[in-house]
Design a protein around this motif. Structure first.
Motif, mmCIF file in Angstrom:
data_model
loop_
_atom_site.group_PDB
_atom_site.id
_atom_site.type_symbol
_atom_site.label_atom_id
_atom_site.label_comp_id
_atom_site.label_asym_id
_atom_site.label_seq_id
_atom_site.Cartn_x
_atom_site.Cartn_y
_atom_site.Cartn_z
ATOM 1 N N LYS A 99 41.996 10.545 20.348
ATOM 2 C CA LYS A 99 43.422 10.465 20.002
ATOM 3 C C LYS A 99 44.243 9.834 21.130
ATOM 4 O O LYS A 99 45.095 8.969 20.885
ATOM 5 N N ASP A 100 44.017 10.254 22.355
ATOM 6 C CA ASP A 100 44.824 9.757 23.468
ATOM 7 C C ASP A 100 44.676 8.247 23.638
ATOM 8 O O ASP A 100 45.661 7.540 23.862
ATOM 9 N N LYS A 101 43.458 7.741 23.512
ATOM 10 C CA LYS A 101 43.229 6.301 23.632
ATOM 11 C C LYS A 101 43.904 5.552 22.492
ATOM 12 O O LYS A 101 44.506 4.503 22.684
ATOM 13 N N ILE A 102 43.792 6.105 21.286
ATOM 14 C CA ILE A 102 44.365 5.455 20.098
ATOM 15 C C ILE A 102 45.887 5.377 20.207
ATOM 16 O O ILE A 102 46.496 4.333 19.946
ATOM 17 N N LEU A 103 46.513 6.475 20.623
ATOM 18 C CA LEU A 103 47.965 6.528 20.660
ATOM 19 C C LEU A 103 48.566 5.705 21.793
ATOM 20 O O LEU A 103 49.773 5.431 21.792
ATOM 21 N N GLN A 104 47.742 5.289 22.750
ATOM 22 C CA GLN A 104 48.222 4.426 23.818
ATOM 23 C C GLN A 104 48.372 2.980 23.367
ATOM 24 O O GLN A 104 49.093 2.196 23.997
ATOM 25 N N LEU A 105 47.714 2.627 22.260
ATOM 26 C CA LEU A 105 47.647 1.228 21.841
ATOM 27 C C LEU A 105 48.813 0.791 20.966
ATOM 28 O O LEU A 105 49.083 -0.408 20.855
ATOM 29 N N ALA A 106 49.507 1.722 20.327
ATOM 30 C CA ALA A 106 50.632 1.372 19.454
ATOM 31 C C ALA A 106 51.446 2.621 19.136
ATOM 32 O O ALA A 106 50.918 3.744 19.176
ATOM 33 N N PRO A 107 52.712 2.461 18.790
ATOM 34 C CA PRO A 107 53.516 3.607 18.343
ATOM 35 C C PRO A 107 52.930 4.167 17.058
ATOM 36 O O PRO A 107 52.256 3.464 16.308
ATOM 37 N N SER A 108 53.205 5.443 16.798
ATOM 38 C CA SER A 108 52.661 6.088 15.600
ATOM 39 C C SER A 108 53.767 6.779 14.809
ATOM 40 O O SER A 108 54.744 7.262 15.384
ATOM 41 N N VAL A 109 53.567 6.818 13.485
ATOM 42 C CA VAL A 109 54.456 7.521 12.571
ATOM 43 C C VAL A 109 53.635 8.546 11.804
ATOM 44 O O VAL A 109 52.577 8.217 11.262
ATOM 45 N N ALA A 110 54.094 9.794 11.773
ATOM 46 C CA ALA A 110 53.416 10.859 11.034
ATOM 47 C C ALA A 110 54.368 11.416 9.986
ATOM 48 O O ALA A 110 55.536 11.714 10.285
ATOM 49 N N LEU A 111 53.881 11.561 8.748
ATOM 50 C CA LEU A 111 54.694 12.047 7.643
ATOM 51 C C LEU A 111 54.036 13.281 7.013
ATOM 52 O O LEU A 111 52.832 13.281 6.759
ATOM 53 N N TRP A 112 54.834 14.286 6.745
ATOM 54 C CA TRP A 112 54.314 15.536 6.187
ATOM 55 C C TRP A 112 53.641 15.326 4.824
ATOM 56 O O TRP A 112 54.175 14.628 3.963
ATOM 57 N N ALA A 113 52.498 15.971 4.643
ATOM 58 C CA ALA A 113 51.839 16.082 3.344
ATOM 59 C C ALA A 113 51.775 17.554 2.939
ATOM 60 O O ALA A 113 51.244 17.883 1.884
ATOM 61 N N ALA A 114 52.306 18.410 3.784
ATOM 62 C CA ALA A 114 52.361 19.857 3.551
ATOM 63 C C ALA A 114 53.696 20.356 4.075
ATOM 64 O O ALA A 114 54.466 19.590 4.673
#
Length: 342
Positions: free
Chosen positions: A153-168
């Motif tokens: 996760k840490d490596k992935i999130l360093q490469l670009a901004p992220s958006v998370a949307l609730w599914a619950a």
């Protein structure tokens, strides 16, 4: 809530795999479609800073509207329905025979880069090579990015901004609105007839489900998901889809959920613990389907099974109005025709 059947189950992994699981006229039409695509693309290419506040409360900012988007498969399918295309996906995309997974919707699975097709699989190298502008995924637990592996996760999130949307934790209309909000921010025209008409069909389907519960009161529904060793009974209130069905009047079995609060695990010997007139069964490729359960006498002995009152549950809906409308219609039909057998 989704459940995972990986050999070493993390909390999120346990949620990932079960119950928690369209000659002159034609040419003119093509021209209109091309124009719409062109307008959408122009909107997405507008210069200037871009921002979006996601469901973590995080303000995501980039220098311009993201073009190279990577998303969880189901989220990518929702964006596709709004005319926003992604470059790559992660999550269930192709089945073992190479066909589109149920979570891929109308995505052309042969034209998107697949960074990972199963839980725990995400190629950081392929992701980095894309030079991504934005990563988008669902969120079932606060700050936990769906299908983004914890160990990378840490490596992935360093490469670009992220958006998370609730599914619950929210209801289906809110989940739909948030995907629409993101699509609009990325350039979709939500005032186009295609989208206003699909929303109207959704609202009509919701009214039908509400009417069905009133016309056939007392029908009890159980939310199930099957694996070789366990049967999962989910609580309705925790997932966006079933929470909304409950608001519309559907009466659900209320299991004694585990510590995570999403579902109860039952051995096959105890699958008859709860009485239900209709069983909604997880339709994902990670869950056993009803035809595969015919050898289990405790399953075949259930009143709802004997009565043929089994209906599929789209455990991880594609949150576009186009894809959620059939879900409501299917459940409405199941309740309209159900007999009380429990």
């Amino acid at each position: 809530m989704p459940i995972s059947r990986a050999s070493h189950l993390s909390r999120r992994g346990l949620l990932a795999a079960g119950g928690a699981i369209g000659l002159g006229a034609a040419l003119a039409a093509c021209g209109d479609d091309d124009k719409k695509k062109g307008d959408s693309q122009k909107a997405a290419e507008k210069s200037g800073p871009w921002s979006f506040k996601d469901d973590r409360g995080k303000a995501v900012e980039t220098k311009s509207t993201p073009k190279t988007i990577v998303a969880f498969t189901g989220t990518a399918a929702a964006l596709h329905d709004y005319g926003i295309e992604v470059k790559a996906v992660f999550g269930p995309t192709k089945t073992k025979d190479g066909k589109p997974d149920v979570q891929a919707g109308d995505l052309d699975v042969n034209k998107v880069e697949i960074l990972g097709n199963v839980w725990g699989e995400f190629s950081v190298e392929k992701y980095a090579a894309l030079a991504p502008d934005l990563l988008v995924t669902d969120m079932w637990e606060k700050d936990a990015l769906w299908y983004v592996p914890d160990n990378s996760k840490d490596k992935i999130l360093q490469l670009a901004p992220s958006v998370a949307l609730w599914a619950a934790q929210i209801s289906m209309p809110a989940a739909l609105q948030r995907r629409a909000d993101l699509a609009a921010a990325l350039g979709a025209d939500l005032k186009a007839a295609k989208f206003t008409e699909s929303k109207a069909r959704f609202e009509k389907a919701a009214a039908r489900l509400r009417a069905a519960t009133k016309a056939n009161p007392g029908v009890t529904v159980m939310i199930g998901s099957a694996s070789a060793d366990l049967f999962y009974v989910s609580a309705a209130k925790t997932s966006a889809d079933t929470a909304y069905f409950q608001e519309l009047g559907v009466k659900f079995v209320e299991p004694k959920v585990n510590a995570q609060g999403f579902f109860e695990e039952l051995s096959w010997e105890n699958v008859g613990k709860y009485k239900a007139d209709v069983i909604m069964m997880d339709n994902r490729s990670t869950a056993l389907q009803p035809d595969a359960l015919k050898s289990k006498p405790t399953w075949t002995g259930l009143p709802a099974v004997k009565a043929g009152q089994i209906t599929p549950r789209t455990t991880e809906p594609i949150y576009s109005y186009d894809k959620c409308t059939p879900i409501l219609e299917t459940l409405a039909k199941a309740i309209e025709t159900a007999k009380k057998v429990a």
